[in-house]
Design an enzyme around this catalytic site. Structure first.
Site, PDB file in Angstrom:
ATOM      1  N   GLY A 248     -24.557  -9.688   9.814  1.00  0.00           N
ATOM      2  CA  GLY A 248     -25.619  -8.691   9.961  1.00  0.00           C
ATOM      3  C   GLY A 248     -25.215  -7.608  10.937  1.00  0.00           C
ATOM      4  O   GLY A 248     -24.120  -7.631  11.502  1.00  0.00           O
ATOM      5  N   SER A 249     -26.128  -6.672  11.160  1.00  0.00           N
ATOM      6  CA  SER A 249     -25.780  -5.519  12.003  1.00  0.00           C
ATOM      7  C   SER A 249     -25.598  -5.925  13.468  1.00  0.00           C
ATOM      8  O   SER A 249     -24.703  -5.405  14.153  1.00  0.00           O
ATOM      9  CB  SER A 249     -26.845  -4.433  11.866  1.00  0.00           C
TER      10      SER A 249
ATOM     11  N   ASP B  13     -33.825 -12.625  11.888  1.00  0.00           N
ATOM     12  CA  ASP B  13     -34.861 -11.713  11.399  1.00  0.00           C
ATOM     13  C   ASP B  13     -36.146 -11.877  12.193  1.00  0.00           C
ATOM     14  O   ASP B  13     -36.891 -10.918  12.384  1.00  0.00           O
ATOM     15  CB  ASP B  13     -35.102 -11.969   9.905  1.00  0.00           C
TER      16      ASP B  13
ATOM     17  N   GLY C 298     -31.913 -12.500   6.062  1.00  0.00           N
ATOM     18  CA  GLY C 298     -32.194 -11.140   5.595  1.00  0.00           C
ATOM     19  C   GLY C 298     -30.976 -10.517   4.922  1.00  0.00           C
ATOM     20  O   GLY C 298     -31.093  -9.740   3.980  1.00  0.00           O
ATOM     21  N   GLY C 299     -29.802 -10.909   5.403  1.00  0.00           N
ATOM     22  CA  GLY C 299     -28.561 -10.405   4.805  1.00  0.00           C
ATOM     23  C   GLY C 299     -28.029 -11.323   3.710  1.00  0.00           C
ATOM     24  O   GLY C 299     -26.968 -11.068   3.141  1.00  0.00           O
TER      25      GLY C 299
ATOM     26  N   GLU D 147     -24.469 -19.559   7.315  1.00  0.00           N
ATOM     27  CA  GLU D 147     -24.937 -19.449   8.712  1.00  0.00           C
ATOM     28  C   GLU D 147     -25.450 -20.799   9.205  1.00  0.00           C
ATOM     29  O   GLU D 147     -25.165 -21.215  10.339  1.00  0.00           O
ATOM     30  CB  GLU D 147     -26.046 -18.401   8.811  1.00  0.00           C
TER      31      GLU D 147
ATOM     32  N   LYS E  48     -37.788  -8.616  17.249  1.00  0.00           N
ATOM     33  CA  LYS E  48     -37.665  -9.835  16.435  1.00  0.00           C
ATOM     34  C   LYS E  48     -38.482 -11.017  16.994  1.00  0.00           C
ATOM     35  O   LYS E  48     -38.642 -12.029  16.322  1.00  0.00           O
ATOM     36  CB  LYS E  48     -36.193 -10.256  16.333  1.00  0.00           C
TER      37      LYS E  48
END
Ligand code: 5RP
Length: 218
Positions: free
Chosen positions: A29-30, A84, A96-97, A103, A121
Site C-alpha cells: 500500500g501507499s 485501512d 484495501g489494496g 499480508e 485510520k
C-alpha cells in the site's frame, strides 16, 4: 500536513523497529511504500525482506533490497504494514489494496507486527471501510449469500484479481462490534480464502501519524 506527509512521518518512525542483521516482513500500500523508501536508506543493516505482494517485492528489488520467499526463511523479526482501519485494541481492517492473504501470512510469521497509518485510520468501531474478503472464484455467489446472512452487503471488486488468482468481495454497511468473533465465523465459510480482519492476530504496535507528531499505541 497532508495525508501523504503523515504517512511518511510514520514510515520514518517505523525504521526504529528494524533489527540489524534480520529479515523483515514488508506490507503493501501507499504507507508501506513510504516505509520501503525509508528502508532503502538503511538497507545494509538488514539481510533482506519477505514481501506481502508482487508490487511490494518489485519496489523492494528496485531499491536493491534482497527479497526472500517465506519458505526459505525461519522467521521474521518484524512485519511493517499499513491498515485501512484500526480500533483502540489494534484490531485492523486490511485488504484495501487486495493483498490481505499474503499480508496475514507474513504477519503470522513475524514476531512483532508494527502497523503504520495516518490518524484518519483510527476508529471507534470497525466497518465503515468495506471489509475485504478474498474468495475462490467458483465460490463467489455462494459466499456472497453467506455474507448477506451475516448482515453485510457484499460487492464484487470489479476487474480485480489478487496475486493468488482470486476475487475480492468487499462487505459494505457492517458495524463490526466483535471483530475476533466475526473473523472466526468468516474463517469457517468454505470458499473464503482470507478475510481482512486482523483481530485474532492484531498489531502489536500502532504508529499513528498526527499533526502533533507520531502517536504510539500498544
Ligand atoms: C493492502 C492493505 C493496506 O495496508 C491498506 O489498504 C492501507 O493502504 P494505504 O497505506 O495505501 O492507506 O491492507 O492490502
Amino acid at each position: 500536513m497532508t495525508q501523504d506527509e503523515l504517512k511518511q512521518e510514520v514510515a520514518r518512525a517505523a525504521i526504529e523497529y528494524v533489527e540489524t542483521g534480520t529479515i523483515i516482513g514488508v506490507g503493501t500500500g501507499s504507507t508501506a511504500n513510504f516505509f520501503i523508501d525509508e528502508l532503502a536508506k538503511i538497507k545494509n543493516k538488514i539481510d533482506g525482506a519477505v514481501a506481502s505482494s508482487i508490487a511490494t517485492a518489485d519496489r523492494l528489488k528496485g531499491h536493491g533490497i534482497p527479497v526472500y520467499d517465506l519458505n526459505d526463511v525461519n522467521g521474521l523479526s518484524v512485519y511493517v504494514d499499513g491498515a485501512d482501519e484500526s480500533n483502540k485494541y489494534l484490531h485492523l481492517i486490511k485488504g484495501g489494496g487486495g493483498a490481505l492473504t499474503r499480508e496475514k501470512i507474513v504477519a503470522a510469521a513475524s514476531e512483532k507486527f508494527v502497523c503504520i497509518a495516518d490518524g484518519s485510520k483510527l476508529v471507534d468501531v470497525l466497518g465503515a471501510f468495506p471489509l475485504p474478503i478474498e474468495v475462490i472464484p467458483m465460490a463467489r455467489s455462494m459466499v456472497a449469500r453467506e455474507l448477506v446472512k451475516l448482515g453485510g452487503q457484499p460487492v464484487l471488486r470489479e476487474g480485480f484479481t489478487t496475486d493468488n488468482g482470486n476475487v475480492i468481495l468487499d462487505i459494505h454497511n457492517m458495524e463490526i462490534m466483535e471483530p475476533t468473533k466475526l473473523e472466526q465465523n468468516l474463517n469457517n465459510i468454505p470458499g473464503i480464502v482470507t478475510n481482512g480482519l486482523f483481530a485474532l492476530r492484531p498489531a502489536d504496535v500502532l504508529l499513528l501519524g498526527t499533526e502533533d507528531g507520531v502517536k504510539t499505541m500498544k
